[in-house]
Design an enzyme around this catalytic site. Structure first.
Site, PDB file in Angstrom:
ATOM      1  N   GLY A 177       3.215   2.400  -2.058  1.00 39.16           N
ATOM      2  CA  GLY A 177       3.638   2.864  -3.251  1.00 39.16           C
ATOM      3  C   GLY A 177       2.341   3.668  -3.912  1.00 39.16           C
ATOM      4  O   GLY A 177       2.245   4.748  -4.430  1.00 39.16           O
ATOM      5  N   GLU A 178       1.268   2.855  -3.706  1.00 38.55           N
ATOM      6  CA  GLU A 178      -0.114   3.389  -4.070  1.00 38.55           C
ATOM      7  C   GLU A 178      -0.505   4.671  -3.233  1.00 38.55           C
ATOM      8  O   GLU A 178      -0.990   5.614  -3.815  1.00 38.55           O
ATOM      9  CB  GLU A 178      -1.216   2.424  -3.643  1.00 38.55           C
ATOM     10  CG  GLU A 178      -0.956   1.082  -4.989  1.00 38.55           C
ATOM     11  CD  GLU A 178       0.019   0.168  -4.413  1.00 38.55           C
ATOM     12  OE1 GLU A 178       0.462  -0.559  -5.289  1.00 38.55           O
ATOM     13  OE2 GLU A 178       0.559   0.253  -3.274  1.00 38.55           O
ATOM     14  N   GLY A 188       0.671  -1.326   0.001  1.00 39.06           N
ATOM     15  CA  GLY A 188       0.267   0.002  -0.086  1.00 39.06           C
ATOM     16  C   GLY A 188       0.849   1.226  -0.090  1.00 39.06           C
ATOM     17  O   GLY A 188       0.261   2.259  -0.324  1.00 39.06           O
ATOM     18  N   ARG A 227      -8.949  22.153  15.637  1.00 40.91           N
ATOM     19  CA  ARG A 227      -7.496  22.403  15.676  1.00 40.91           C
ATOM     20  C   ARG A 227      -7.090  21.745  14.402  1.00 40.91           C
ATOM     21  O   ARG A 227      -6.063  22.185  14.029  1.00 40.91           O
ATOM     22  CB  ARG A 227      -6.868  21.970  16.984  1.00 40.91           C
ATOM     23  CG  ARG A 227      -6.970  20.384  17.138  1.00 40.91           C
ATOM     24  CD  ARG A 227      -6.330  20.058  18.532  1.00 40.91           C
ATOM     25  NE  ARG A 227      -6.528  18.507  18.660  1.00 40.91           N
ATOM     26  CZ  ARG A 227      -5.792  17.619  18.340  1.00 40.91           C
ATOM     27  NH1 ARG A 227      -4.604  17.972  17.745  1.00 40.91           N
ATOM     28  NH2 ARG A 227      -6.182  16.238  18.718  1.00 40.91           N
ATOM     29  N   ARG A 278      -4.289  22.323   9.906  1.00 42.84           N
ATOM     30  CA  ARG A 278      -3.192  21.430   9.253  1.00 42.84           C
ATOM     31  C   ARG A 278      -3.669  21.277   7.914  1.00 42.84           C
ATOM     32  O   ARG A 278      -2.709  21.322   6.959  1.00 42.84           O
ATOM     33  CB  ARG A 278      -3.337  20.154  10.069  1.00 42.84           C
ATOM     34  CG  ARG A 278      -2.386  19.126   9.483  1.00 42.84           C
ATOM     35  CD  ARG A 278      -2.558  17.682   9.943  1.00 42.84           C
ATOM     36  NE  ARG A 278      -2.365  17.848  11.506  1.00 42.84           N
ATOM     37  CZ  ARG A 278      -3.504  17.450  12.272  1.00 42.84           C
ATOM     38  NH1 ARG A 278      -4.590  16.895  11.979  1.00 42.84           N
ATOM     39  NH2 ARG A 278      -3.375  17.481  13.603  1.00 42.84           N
ATOM     40  N   HIS A 295      -8.990  13.340  11.916  1.00 42.79           N
ATOM     41  CA  HIS A 295      -7.765  14.296  12.131  1.00 42.79           C
ATOM     42  C   HIS A 295      -7.582  14.877  10.997  1.00 42.79           C
ATOM     43  O   HIS A 295      -6.691  16.039  10.908  1.00 42.79           O
ATOM     44  CB  HIS A 295      -6.642  13.680  12.852  1.00 42.79           C
ATOM     45  CG  HIS A 295      -6.935  13.577  14.221  1.00 42.79           C
ATOM     46  ND1 HIS A 295      -6.095  13.038  15.541  1.00 42.79           N
ATOM     47  CD2 HIS A 295      -8.324  13.678  15.095  1.00 42.79           C
ATOM     48  CE1 HIS A 295      -6.774  12.925  16.378  1.00 42.79           C
ATOM     49  NE2 HIS A 295      -8.127  13.293  16.320  1.00 42.79           N
ATOM     50  N   ASN A 296      -7.414  14.418   9.704  1.00 40.29           N
ATOM     51  CA  ASN A 296      -6.791  14.608   8.674  1.00 40.29           C
ATOM     52  C   ASN A 296      -7.779  14.841   7.237  1.00 40.29           C
ATOM     53  O   ASN A 296      -7.240  15.168   6.372  1.00 40.29           O
ATOM     54  CB  ASN A 296      -5.552  13.647   8.211  1.00 40.29           C
ATOM     55  CG  ASN A 296      -4.522  13.563   9.362  1.00 40.29           C
ATOM     56  OD1 ASN A 296      -3.862  14.664   9.409  1.00 40.29           O
ATOM     57  ND2 ASN A 296      -4.260  12.743   9.942  1.00 40.29           N
TER      58      ASN A 296
END
Length: 219
Positions: free
Chosen positions: A18-19, A16, A80, A84, A46-47
């Protein structure tokens, strides 16, 4: 994903890795490598990961299904974490600025005057909300000049540093994602004196046709 035809995607490979690396080369993609239910949940919470990568040699089929379910069931927490995402968008925009099709960053510089202040001597939050909405609308219209946008909603508004009289701030905005009838705009504000991020947020802008209904964004 990049064209707005779908909202989420899954890439598969041996490990996973490289993908994931390849997926993250595409503007607007935030791909997380997931090997457990918790990494999948956090990738979204969170992302705001819109793609996940799973390795066939490292993750059993049963666990892979649990990972997908956890990711699809999680929601981005905002707060918060918005700063990001806006930072990621800024780096992405900077590196892709000279590439064909890169979405531009719009900037507005302002001198903070006394009429913007509240009784505590800092900028009233209502002005920041208005500035963010204005910048979101401006950059959406500049990116897609044939469209007629209205603000559908402003996501979690994260105030991180106060602004005082005489400060000079720069407000930035950039189209981060594009769907069929709407686009997501990242907005953030930087204080030139303190070098602090003042606020960050995202706004959902919807294209409205002449009949008043939603319509595909004209390109």
């Amino acid at each position: 994903m990049a064209s707005g035809e779908c909202e989420r995607g899954i890439v598969l490979g041996g490990s996973g890795n490289g993908e994931q690396i390849t997926a993250n080369k595409v503007r607007g993609i935030r791909c997380a490598l997931c090997w457990s239910v918790e990494t999948a949940r956090l990738a979204r919470a969170h992302n705001d990961a819109n793609v996940i990568s799973i390795g066939q040699r490292t993750v059993p089929v049963e666990l892979a299904l649990e990972i997908v379910q956890a990711w699809l069931g999680a929601e981005f927490e905002g707060g918060r974490h918005v700063a990001r995402l806006n930072g990621i968008a800024a780096v992405e925009s900077s590196s892709a600025h000279n590439l064909p099709g890169a979405f531009p960053v719009s900037e507005k510089m302002m001198l903070i005057r006394s009429e913007f202040l509240n009784q505590r001597g800092t900028v009233f939050g209502g002005f920041m909300l208005a500035w963010a909405d204005e910048m979101a609308g401006n950059v959406a219209s500049l990116t897609f000049p044939k469209a007629s946008f209205v603000t559908r909603r402003v996501e979690a508004f994260d105030f991180t540093a106060p602004v005082h009289n005489g400060d000079i701030v720069s407000i930035y905005s950039r189209v981060a994602r594009v769907g069929t009838t709407s686009c997501t705009v990242a907005v953030w504000c930087h204080n030139a004196r303190t070098h602090a991020i003042v606020f960050s947020t995202t706004a959902i802008m919807v294209h409205i046709a002449p009949d008043g209904g939603k319509a595909p964004i004209p390109r």
